[in-house]
Motif scaffolding. Structure first.
Motif, mmCIF file in Angstrom:
data_model
loop_
_atom_site.group_PDB
_atom_site.id
_atom_site.type_symbol
_atom_site.label_atom_id
_atom_site.label_comp_id
_atom_site.label_asym_id
_atom_site.label_seq_id
_atom_site.Cartn_x
_atom_site.Cartn_y
_atom_site.Cartn_z
ATOM 1 N N UNK A 353 -106.928 -71.831 -3.840
ATOM 2 C CA UNK A 353 -106.281 -73.106 -3.542
ATOM 3 C C UNK A 353 -104.784 -72.871 -3.445
ATOM 4 N N UNK A 354 -104.225 -73.109 -2.288
ATOM 5 C CA UNK A 354 -102.800 -72.901 -2.062
ATOM 6 C C UNK A 354 -102.119 -74.172 -1.629
ATOM 7 N N UNK A 355 -100.932 -74.415 -2.153
ATOM 8 C CA UNK A 355 -100.184 -75.613 -1.815
ATOM 9 C C UNK A 355 -98.900 -75.717 -2.616
ATOM 10 N N UNK A 356 -98.932 -75.203 -3.843
ATOM 11 C CA UNK A 356 -97.717 -75.185 -4.651
ATOM 12 C C UNK A 356 -96.725 -74.186 -4.070
ATOM 13 N N UNK A 357 -95.454 -74.435 -4.301
ATOM 14 C CA UNK A 357 -94.403 -73.551 -3.804
ATOM 15 C C UNK A 357 -93.691 -72.806 -4.925
ATOM 16 N N UNK A 358 -94.157 -73.002 -6.147
ATOM 17 C CA UNK A 358 -93.589 -72.297 -7.303
ATOM 18 C C UNK A 358 -94.727 -71.913 -8.247
ATOM 19 N N UNK A 359 -94.347 -71.372 -9.386
ATOM 20 C CA UNK A 359 -95.328 -70.914 -10.371
ATOM 21 C C UNK A 359 -96.252 -72.059 -10.783
ATOM 22 N N UNK A 385 -109.772 -81.276 -5.005
ATOM 23 C CA UNK A 385 -111.197 -81.603 -4.926
ATOM 24 C C UNK A 385 -111.971 -80.293 -4.820
ATOM 25 N N UNK A 386 -112.811 -80.020 -5.794
ATOM 26 C CA UNK A 386 -113.538 -78.757 -5.823
ATOM 27 C C UNK A 386 -114.752 -78.741 -4.906
ATOM 28 N N UNK A 387 -115.060 -79.877 -4.275
ATOM 29 C CA UNK A 387 -116.118 -79.876 -3.260
ATOM 30 C C UNK A 387 -115.564 -79.533 -1.889
ATOM 31 N N UNK A 390 -109.667 -78.989 -1.197
ATOM 32 C CA UNK A 390 -108.442 -79.511 -0.616
ATOM 33 C C UNK A 390 -107.701 -80.343 -1.654
ATOM 34 N N UNK A 391 -106.378 -80.447 -1.476
ATOM 35 C CA UNK A 391 -105.585 -81.289 -2.357
ATOM 36 C C UNK A 391 -105.934 -82.751 -2.121
ATOM 37 N N UNK A 392 -105.921 -83.532 -3.180
ATOM 38 C CA UNK A 392 -106.230 -84.955 -3.112
ATOM 39 C C UNK A 392 -104.924 -85.728 -3.082
ATOM 40 N N UNK A 393 -104.661 -86.383 -1.973
ATOM 41 C CA UNK A 393 -103.477 -87.217 -1.879
ATOM 42 C C UNK A 393 -102.186 -86.420 -1.944
#
Length: 622
Positions: A353-359, A385-387, A390-393
């Protein structure tokens, strides 16, 4: 040596540090005024000790990989570059959350920031703008005087426990009301804690390397501190059977303790993690996992301390770990900005799961394990969402780095906290309602049956409409489908379907040709409307003029036709349903003006805009 190293770094980064011509600033004796934008300082420190000493409120320490790091304790920011005027302190891309900014220190020992986006300087660390309409926490809890390291939620009351660098543990209700008085230890900042399965006690780990056991209800310490670690205790976990506690430290060891005696129950495990940042027992209690600062590996240990497998995949420090309830999967957060899901039996990587830009600093699962929540140094909390993976909202935004996140046992709210000394409480249902498909998640959280979602399928391109079928203009009632007609008959029917028989004088004006059909966006034909003339009952030969009639019959037919046409001239057009037969017009003899004599009748056929006529004498008798 350090001065020369810093001077070398400054010379190599001079082009990166300031984009415009430098402006030399005179020495000041006050920090009331910010260095102007574009200022470039000489490497000449004016604090006590000068260049050979660290600025006040700074500390130097050795990282797990053996490198030296320098930390500004006021901002709680670290740099690999020695703090000197003119030296850029943000030492890697993305060190600061806002792109286009730099971190420097003034000659009078105060950190400041250069923002090339706005061409300004500031004492405050730049932070991203909050988008309009972004979700705000339902409650912001204040009370700690230093940043918050860890959080835990109690199942029975849904109260939240928090530990801080100020050396205290506090308990809060969801609405921010404090429960009892804070407890203060004497070991410095409290980095970690774990709650007993019966929720009567909590163990905390401090900067001094010691553990302390507290009674939650009474708010006092039980016995003496537990000693064994040589550095700060970064992580703790209580086994599901309540018989032991595991601790991980910056000294690179994992130790296991008897909660009744405070003594170690086995020799320490010397890991290859450098710093041990995370340790977690499996829900079944038969093994535990650990992660740390070196090589991004995750180790799976048997209950007696034997290494079972080593999971590799992260590109940087592992900061947080958690298990699925069945013990089949492990989730990890890392300094490589990702959250990963692994199969615990063999360490196979399943999801990234990727989306954060820091640690990514902290993880927790919702009670139904549909979602995983992450906290990051990029000032945000995210729900995944683990189904769908994807990030939620949208991210839940803080004003500074977020170190800890915890989920309420009933799955209704999230608590998060970090560097700004405040704890935010977020309504999980409100977050999910903003997300497309959140109804399914809300129903599961509340135990309601999930309503099936209607998915609209695209209409296949079959040459017609889904409602009317391929024969778009045909009657769309529910009737049996007619067998296909002979193709040659259909051809002739199409050809003669537009034929119109009429009788008119030879010198009468020719009718204008029909307009071609135009199509609008509804796929309906749009053309000139025509009036349908109904004829009174009569013999076929009288109505259509196919068989010659006598003079008396022609005169009688003329009178009947004139009367019917006048009566029907104001009637609306009635479209015919289904294929229409060839239109045959009655003979009109009243207005005939023939150059061949009064006893001649002109008959004709209109076809494709052309008129074909022939003359018939009226003197012929049947």
């Amino acid at each position: 040596m350090l001065y020369e190293e810093a001077d070398s770094i400054t010379s190599t980064r001079r082009g990166e540090a300031l984009l415009h011509s430098p402006t030399h600033v005179a020495h000041r004796t006050s920090e009331k005024d910010l260095p102007p934008y574009g200022a470039q300082h000489r490497q000449e420190a004016l604090w006590e000790g000068g260049n050979e000493a660290l600025p006040p409120r700074w500390q130097q320490y050795e990282a797990s990989d053996g490198s030296t790091l320098y930390q500004d304790d006021t901002l709680v920011m670290e740099s690999s570059n020695r703090p000197l005027p003119g030296v850029r302190l943000d030492y890697y891309a993305g060190h600061l959350v806002v792109p286009g900014c730099e971190w420097h220190i003034s000659p009078l020992d105060r950190s400041y920031f250069v923002n090339h986006n706005t061409r300004t300087t500031s004492w405050k660390k730049p932070k991203p703008e909050r988008p309009a309409g972004s979700l705000t926490p339902e409650c912001i809890i204040e009370g700690h005087s230093e940043y918050i390291w860890s959080l835990a939620c109690l199942k029975a009351s849904c109260n939240v426990l928090s530990t801080s660098e100020d050396g205290s543990i506090r308990q809060w209700k969801r609405d921010g009301e404090p429960v009892g008085k804070p407890w203060y230890g004497d070991g410095g900042g409290i980095c970690s804690m774990t709650v007993s399965p019966d929720e009567t006690m909590v163990v905390c780990g401090s900067q001094d390397g010691r553990l302390r056991l507290l009674n939650i209800k009474e708010g006092n310490m039980i016995g003496e501190p537990w000693e064994g670690h040589d550095a700060a205790v970064k992580c703790l976990d209580w086994s599901p059977n309540a018989l032991e506690i595991a601790s991980g430290s910056q000294d690179g060891t994992i130790r296991r303790w008897n909660p009744d005696t405070g003594r170690q129950i086995a020799p320490p495990i010397k890991t290859r993690h450098g710093w041990v940042n995370a340790v977690k027992y499996s829900p079944q209690g038969d093994k535990f996992i650990s992660g740390g600062n070196v090589d991004g590996s995750i180790c799976v240990w048997s209950r007696d301390g034997k290494l079972l497998i080593e999971i590799n995949g992260h590109d940087d420090v592992v900061t947080s770990l958690c298990w699925s309830k069945d013990g089949a999967h492990v989730f990890s957060g890392s300094a490589d900005h990702t959250i990963r899901k692994w199969r615990s039996i063999d360490g196979k990587e399943l999801v990234v799961l990727g989306g954060h830009t820091q640690i990514v600093r902290s993880l927790c699962l919702t009670p139904n394990e549909r979602y995983i929540v992450s906290a990051s140094n990029d000032y945000s909390v995210r729900i995944w969402d683990l189904k769908t993976n994807q990030a939620v909202g949208d991210p839940l935004l803080h004003d500074d780095e977020v170190f800890a996140v915890a989920m309420s046992p009933d799955g209704t709210f999230i608590a998060s906290a970090g560097l700004n000394k405040k704890m935010c409480v977020w309504n999980l249902e409100a977050v999910l309602e903003r997300h497309q498909g959140a109804d399914d998640g809300n129903a599961k959280l509340k135990g309601r049956p999930v309503q099936p979602r209607v998915v609209r399928q695209p209409i296949p391109n079959t040459g017609g409409s889904a409602k009317y079928g391929k024969d778009f203009f045909a009657d769309h009632s529910n009737r049996p489908t007619a067998p296909p007609a002979n193709s040659s008959l259909l051809h002739w029917r199409s050809l003669f379907g537009s034929l119109r028989f009429s009788a008119r004088p030879t010198d009468a004006p020719r009718p204008s040709p029909r307009e071609s059909r135009r199509w609008n966006f509804r796929l309906r034909p749009v053309g000139k409307s025509r009036r349908t003339v109904e004829v009174a009952p009569a013999r076929d030969e009288d109505r259509y003029g196919i068989t010659p009639e006598t003079d008396a019959e022609a005169a009688a037919a003329m009178q009947r036709t004139d009367g019917n046409e006048a009566d029907n001239s104001t009637q609306p057009v009635q479209p015919a349903a289904g294929p229409q037969a060839p239109q045959v017009q009655p003979i009109k003899t009243q207005a005939q003006v023939s150059t061949s004599g009064p006893d001649d009748i002109m008959c004709g056929v209109n076809c494709c805009g052309n008129f074909f006529g022939f003359r018939r004498p009226t003197s012929h008798q049947s």
